[in-house]
Design a protein around this motif. Sequence first.
Motif, PDB file in Angstrom:
ATOM      1  N   LEU A 128       0.833  -1.197   0.000  1.00 45.67           N
ATOM      2  CA  LEU A 128       0.000   0.000   0.000  1.00 45.67           C
ATOM      3  C   LEU A 128       0.871   1.251   0.000  1.00 45.67           C
ATOM      4  N   THR A 129       0.434   2.270  -0.686  1.00 46.66           N
ATOM      5  CA  THR A 129       1.141   3.549  -0.667  1.00 46.66           C
ATOM      6  C   THR A 129       0.822   4.282   0.639  1.00 46.66           C
ATOM      7  N   HIS A 130       1.572   5.346   0.893  1.00 46.94           N
ATOM      8  CA  HIS A 130       1.336   6.118   2.113  1.00 46.94           C
ATOM      9  C   HIS A 130      -0.075   6.720   2.121  1.00 46.94           C
ATOM     10  N   VAL A 131      -0.528   7.164   0.955  1.00 43.90           N
ATOM     11  CA  VAL A 131      -1.878   7.727   0.868  1.00 43.90           C
ATOM     12  C   VAL A 131      -2.915   6.656   1.185  1.00 43.90           C
ATOM     13  N   GLN A 132      -2.721   5.452   0.669  1.00 43.70           N
ATOM     14  CA  GLN A 132      -3.650   4.362   0.935  1.00 43.70           C
ATOM     15  C   GLN A 132      -3.626   3.957   2.404  1.00 43.70           C
ATOM     16  N   VAL A 133      -2.447   3.941   3.000  1.00 43.80           N
ATOM     17  CA  VAL A 133      -2.346   3.603   4.427  1.00 43.80           C
ATOM     18  C   VAL A 133      -3.073   4.636   5.258  1.00 43.80           C
ATOM     19  N   LEU A 134      -2.892   5.897   4.907  1.00 42.01           N
ATOM     20  CA  LEU A 134      -3.557   6.969   5.652  1.00 42.01           C
ATOM     21  C   LEU A 134      -5.069   6.853   5.519  1.00 42.01           C
ATOM     22  N   ARG A 135      -5.537   6.567   4.303  1.00 40.13           N
ATOM     23  CA  ARG A 135      -6.983   6.539   4.069  1.00 40.13           C
ATOM     24  C   ARG A 135      -7.617   5.251   4.578  1.00 40.13           C
ATOM     25  N   GLN A 136      -6.964   4.109   4.368  1.00 39.99           N
ATOM     26  CA  GLN A 136      -7.592   2.827   4.655  1.00 39.99           C
ATOM     27  C   GLN A 136      -7.267   2.273   6.040  1.00 39.99           C
ATOM     28  N   VAL A 137      -6.172   2.711   6.627  1.00 37.55           N
ATOM     29  CA  VAL A 137      -5.750   2.174   7.925  1.00 37.55           C
ATOM     30  C   VAL A 137      -5.860   3.228   9.028  1.00 37.55           C
ATOM     31  N   CYS A 138      -5.205   4.376   8.815  1.00 38.67           N
ATOM     32  CA  CYS A 138      -5.121   5.383   9.875  1.00 38.67           C
ATOM     33  C   CYS A 138      -6.446   6.103  10.106  1.00 38.67           C
ATOM     34  N   LEU A 139      -7.125   6.453   9.019  1.00 37.14           N
ATOM     35  CA  LEU A 139      -8.363   7.220   9.164  1.00 37.14           C
ATOM     36  C   LEU A 139      -9.448   6.451   9.910  1.00 37.14           C
ATOM     37  N   PRO A 140      -9.690   5.157   9.592  1.00 41.39           N
ATOM     38  CA  PRO A 140     -10.675   4.418  10.389  1.00 41.39           C
ATOM     39  C   PRO A 140     -10.286   4.308  11.860  1.00 41.39           C
ATOM     40  N   ALA A 141      -8.991   4.120  12.126  1.00 35.90           N
ATOM     41  CA  ALA A 141      -8.553   4.026  13.516  1.00 35.90           C
ATOM     42  C   ALA A 141      -8.700   5.353  14.245  1.00 35.90           C
ATOM     43  N   ALA A 142      -8.570   6.451  13.507  1.00 37.50           N
ATOM     44  CA  ALA A 142      -8.652   7.784  14.113  1.00 37.50           C
ATOM     45  C   ALA A 142     -10.073   8.291  14.242  1.00 37.50           C
ATOM     46  N   LEU A 143     -11.058   7.582  13.676  1.00 38.62           N
ATOM     47  CA  LEU A 143     -12.421   8.091  13.624  1.00 38.62           C
ATOM     48  C   LEU A 143     -13.017   8.419  14.995  1.00 38.62           C
TER      49      LEU A 143
END
Length: 231
Positions: A128-143
Amino acid sequence: MNWYDWLHTFFTAPARQSGPDAIGHRIAEHLVFCGEALAWSALLAVPLGLLIGYTGRGTFAVTALTGAARALPTLGLVTLAVLLAGVGDTAVLVPLVALAAPPLLVAAAEGVRGTDPEVRDAALGIGLTHVQVLRQVCLPAALPTLLAGLRTATVQTVATATVAAYVGLGGLGRYVVDGLATRDYPATVGGALLVVLLAVAAQLLFAVLIRLALPPGARARRSDRAPKEST
């Protein structure tokens, strides 16, 4: 006349039932101011907060900005906005955005920073790219954290949007400001009560949303701790 009589006079007055000074109309105006301010705040603060949280750069600036924003006088900003832009929505949106953006910025940054580093590394490891990690991994965890920041921003905005009345605009502040100016204390008390009830409703709404945003496992752990914490 006691508080009950004031409130009864306010809520039963014909002018509060229909027309430009009706309670429903004033609440709608108040919510429009709050919605516009929160939309602009989210547009400006959330992407920046996500970037800061992911890269780890700019944390000191976020802390300094948050402290400075808390010290800004709301009425002073309204006055300055009126002088620069004239009477209008901008005079209200400027101080409201300045108030609502910092909690969203901090929440977005802290939410992403709280993502498990091993999960981020694993996501990068599978391509995954950094953008994908941010959108698919970090953002749900940060919700949940982001919603908590939005709750703070919303409650502060609801309470502060009464300043719109100081520049001749609408909202629930009309009852408070006009009531004080004309010594119409039922209107002042009734308007203040409506602002409080609207803020409490926002608190309850976001409490439900935050709970729903938690992963099922975290929700179960919170439910298990609740009886112990209340004893």
